[in-house]
Write a protein that holds these residues in place. Sequence first.
Motif, PDB file in Angstrom:
ATOM      1  N   TYR A 100      13.973 -23.832  72.023  1.00  0.00           N
ATOM      2  CA  TYR A 100      15.136 -23.325  71.090  1.00  0.00           C
ATOM      3  C   TYR A 100      15.092 -24.104  70.155  1.00  0.00           C
ATOM      4  O   TYR A 100      15.742 -25.817  70.335  1.00  0.00           O
ATOM      5  CB  TYR A 100      16.296 -22.038  71.488  1.00  0.00           C
ATOM      6  CG  TYR A 100      16.313 -21.090  72.574  1.00  0.00           C
ATOM      7  CD1 TYR A 100      16.337 -19.848  71.277  1.00  0.00           C
ATOM      8  CD2 TYR A 100      15.771 -20.912  73.887  1.00  0.00           C
ATOM      9  CE1 TYR A 100      16.148 -18.591  72.301  1.00  0.00           C
ATOM     10  CE2 TYR A 100      15.934 -20.168  74.367  1.00  0.00           C
ATOM     11  CZ  TYR A 100      15.372 -18.838  73.255  1.00  0.00           C
ATOM     12  OH  TYR A 100      15.918 -17.256  73.972  1.00  0.00           O
ATOM     13  N   THR A 101      15.545 -23.596  69.142  1.00  0.00           N
ATOM     14  CA  THR A 101      16.686 -25.369  68.175  1.00  0.00           C
ATOM     15  C   THR A 101      17.533 -24.800  67.840  1.00  0.00           C
ATOM     16  O   THR A 101      18.476 -24.233  69.222  1.00  0.00           O
ATOM     17  CB  THR A 101      15.838 -24.407  66.146  1.00  0.00           C
ATOM     18  OG1 THR A 101      16.454 -23.040  66.645  1.00  0.00           O
ATOM     19  CG2 THR A 101      14.391 -24.293  66.487  1.00  0.00           C
ATOM     20  N   LEU A 102      18.470 -25.419  67.670  1.00  0.00           N
ATOM     21  CA  LEU A 102      19.492 -25.764  67.672  1.00  0.00           C
ATOM     22  C   LEU A 102      20.352 -24.259  67.131  1.00  0.00           C
ATOM     23  O   LEU A 102      20.904 -23.544  68.070  1.00  0.00           O
ATOM     24  CB  LEU A 102      20.669 -26.470  67.396  1.00  0.00           C
ATOM     25  CG  LEU A 102      19.515 -27.832  67.740  1.00  0.00           C
ATOM     26  CD1 LEU A 102      21.229 -29.126  66.530  1.00  0.00           C
ATOM     27  CD2 LEU A 102      20.070 -28.710  68.946  1.00  0.00           C
ATOM     28  N   LYS A 103      19.884 -23.599  66.218  1.00  0.00           N
ATOM     29  CA  LYS A 103      20.584 -22.575  65.667  1.00  0.00           C
ATOM     30  C   LYS A 103      20.027 -21.350  66.672  1.00  0.00           C
ATOM     31  O   LYS A 103      21.241 -20.343  67.365  1.00  0.00           O
ATOM     32  CB  LYS A 103      19.732 -22.506  64.267  1.00  0.00           C
ATOM     33  CG  LYS A 103      20.356 -21.046  63.633  1.00  0.00           C
ATOM     34  CD  LYS A 103      19.773 -20.523  61.902  1.00  0.00           C
ATOM     35  CE  LYS A 103      20.402 -19.351  62.081  1.00  0.00           C
ATOM     36  NZ  LYS A 103      19.307 -19.175  60.203  1.00  0.00           N
ATOM     37  N   GLY A 104      19.063 -21.506  67.485  1.00  0.00           N
ATOM     38  CA  GLY A 104      18.404 -20.654  68.324  1.00  0.00           C
ATOM     39  C   GLY A 104      19.363 -20.383  69.666  1.00  0.00           C
ATOM     40  O   GLY A 104      19.869 -19.802  69.775  1.00  0.00           O
ATOM     41  N   ALA A 105      19.306 -22.016  70.108  1.00  0.00           N
ATOM     42  CA  ALA A 105      20.233 -21.461  70.716  1.00  0.00           C
ATOM     43  C   ALA A 105      21.656 -21.306  70.357  1.00  0.00           C
ATOM     44  O   ALA A 105      22.189 -20.873  72.096  1.00  0.00           O
ATOM     45  CB  ALA A 105      20.239 -23.556  71.337  1.00  0.00           C
ATOM     46  N   ARG A 106      22.417 -21.603  69.587  1.00  0.00           N
ATOM     47  CA  ARG A 106      23.834 -21.607  69.714  1.00  0.00           C
ATOM     48  C   ARG A 106      23.476 -19.853  69.541  1.00  0.00           C
ATOM     49  O   ARG A 106      24.742 -18.874  70.113  1.00  0.00           O
ATOM     50  CB  ARG A 106      23.971 -22.042  67.826  1.00  0.00           C
ATOM     51  CG  ARG A 106      25.297 -21.599  68.041  1.00  0.00           C
ATOM     52  CD  ARG A 106      25.704 -22.239  66.423  1.00  0.00           C
ATOM     53  NE  ARG A 106      25.214 -21.975  65.603  1.00  0.00           N
ATOM     54  CZ  ARG A 106      24.587 -22.783  65.041  1.00  0.00           C
ATOM     55  NH1 ARG A 106      24.522 -23.984  65.253  1.00  0.00           N
ATOM     56  NH2 ARG A 106      23.856 -22.483  63.687  1.00  0.00           N
ATOM     57  N   ASN A 107      23.331 -19.360  68.891  1.00  0.00           N
ATOM     58  CA  ASN A 107      22.326 -17.629  68.861  1.00  0.00           C
ATOM     59  C   ASN A 107      22.689 -16.989  70.576  1.00  0.00           C
ATOM     60  O   ASN A 107      23.278 -16.207  70.771  1.00  0.00           O
ATOM     61  CB  ASN A 107      21.546 -16.921  68.105  1.00  0.00           C
ATOM     62  CG  ASN A 107      21.919 -17.540  66.381  1.00  0.00           C
ATOM     63  OD1 ASN A 107      22.315 -17.512  65.437  1.00  0.00           O
ATOM     64  ND2 ASN A 107      21.037 -16.994  65.606  1.00  0.00           N
ATOM     65  N   VAL A 108      21.874 -17.539  70.859  1.00  0.00           N
ATOM     66  CA  VAL A 108      21.891 -17.076  72.437  1.00  0.00           C
ATOM     67  C   VAL A 108      23.442 -17.307  72.774  1.00  0.00           C
ATOM     68  O   VAL A 108      23.517 -16.533  73.572  1.00  0.00           O
ATOM     69  CB  VAL A 108      20.401 -17.843  72.927  1.00  0.00           C
ATOM     70  CG1 VAL A 108      20.786 -17.537  74.893  1.00  0.00           C
ATOM     71  CG2 VAL A 108      18.861 -17.977  72.539  1.00  0.00           C
ATOM     72  N   GLU A 138      25.570 -17.397  71.601  1.00  0.00           N
ATOM     73  CA  GLU A 138      26.540 -16.689  70.708  1.00  0.00           C
ATOM     74  C   GLU A 138      26.663 -15.245  71.247  1.00  0.00           C
ATOM     75  O   GLU A 138      27.211 -14.179  70.692  1.00  0.00           O
ATOM     76  CB  GLU A 138      26.773 -16.531  69.978  1.00  0.00           C
ATOM     77  CG  GLU A 138      27.304 -17.620  69.440  1.00  0.00           C
ATOM     78  CD  GLU A 138      27.937 -18.315  68.223  1.00  0.00           C
ATOM     79  OE1 GLU A 138      27.083 -17.564  67.362  1.00  0.00           O
ATOM     80  OE2 GLU A 138      28.580 -19.458  67.877  1.00  0.00           O
ATOM     81  N   GLY A 139      25.377 -14.648  72.106  1.00  0.00           N
ATOM     82  CA  GLY A 139      24.552 -13.185  72.674  1.00  0.00           C
ATOM     83  C   GLY A 139      24.298 -13.229  71.719  1.00  0.00           C
ATOM     84  O   GLY A 139      24.938 -11.533  71.968  1.00  0.00           O
ATOM     85  N   LYS A 140      23.909 -13.334  70.748  1.00  0.00           N
ATOM     86  CA  LYS A 140      23.693 -12.613  69.527  1.00  0.00           C
ATOM     87  C   LYS A 140      21.775 -12.355  69.738  1.00  0.00           C
ATOM     88  O   LYS A 140      21.226 -13.159  70.740  1.00  0.00           O
ATOM     89  CB  LYS A 140      23.277 -13.322  68.290  1.00  0.00           C
ATOM     90  CG  LYS A 140      25.120 -13.366  67.930  1.00  0.00           C
ATOM     91  CD  LYS A 140      24.881 -14.226  66.367  1.00  0.00           C
ATOM     92  CE  LYS A 140      25.835 -14.469  66.011  1.00  0.00           C
ATOM     93  NZ  LYS A 140      26.049 -15.601  64.532  1.00  0.00           N
TER      94      LYS A 140
END
Length: 128
Positions: free
Chosen positions: A75-83, A85-87
């Motif tokens: 994951y990219t950092l943005k993708g990991a953050r979304n995961v 955050e439950g998005k």
Amino acid sequence: MHGQVRFSDGKAPGAMRTIGEVCEALGLKPHVLRYWEQQFPMLTPLKRSGGRRLYRAEDVALVSRIDKLVNEEGYTLKGARNVLEGKQPDADNATARRRPSAQKAPTDDNLLGELQAVRAKLARSLDN
């Protein structure tokens, strides 16, 4: 070594850890962990005088999860953050996961060879 991170420092499992202890246990560099603190608002270690960070057990577990998402699952950092955050991942969003070819970083030997080639090319250009 994800999930329950094991430390060999003799402290109790729930003890607070310094940035150095967390980095050593997870094989991370301190500057990476400090950067992740900026990118993941849910990662909030306690900060003592002089900016000294102390990580609680839940902070260490979160860092371990981030490390797995970014460095193992791609994951990219943005993708990991979304995961975290439950998005739901956006299929059209190229930042959710890297392409497989982008996951592998150049080795030190490859990078050194490339840099030496650039240096030689520059040296030849300056000699002309």
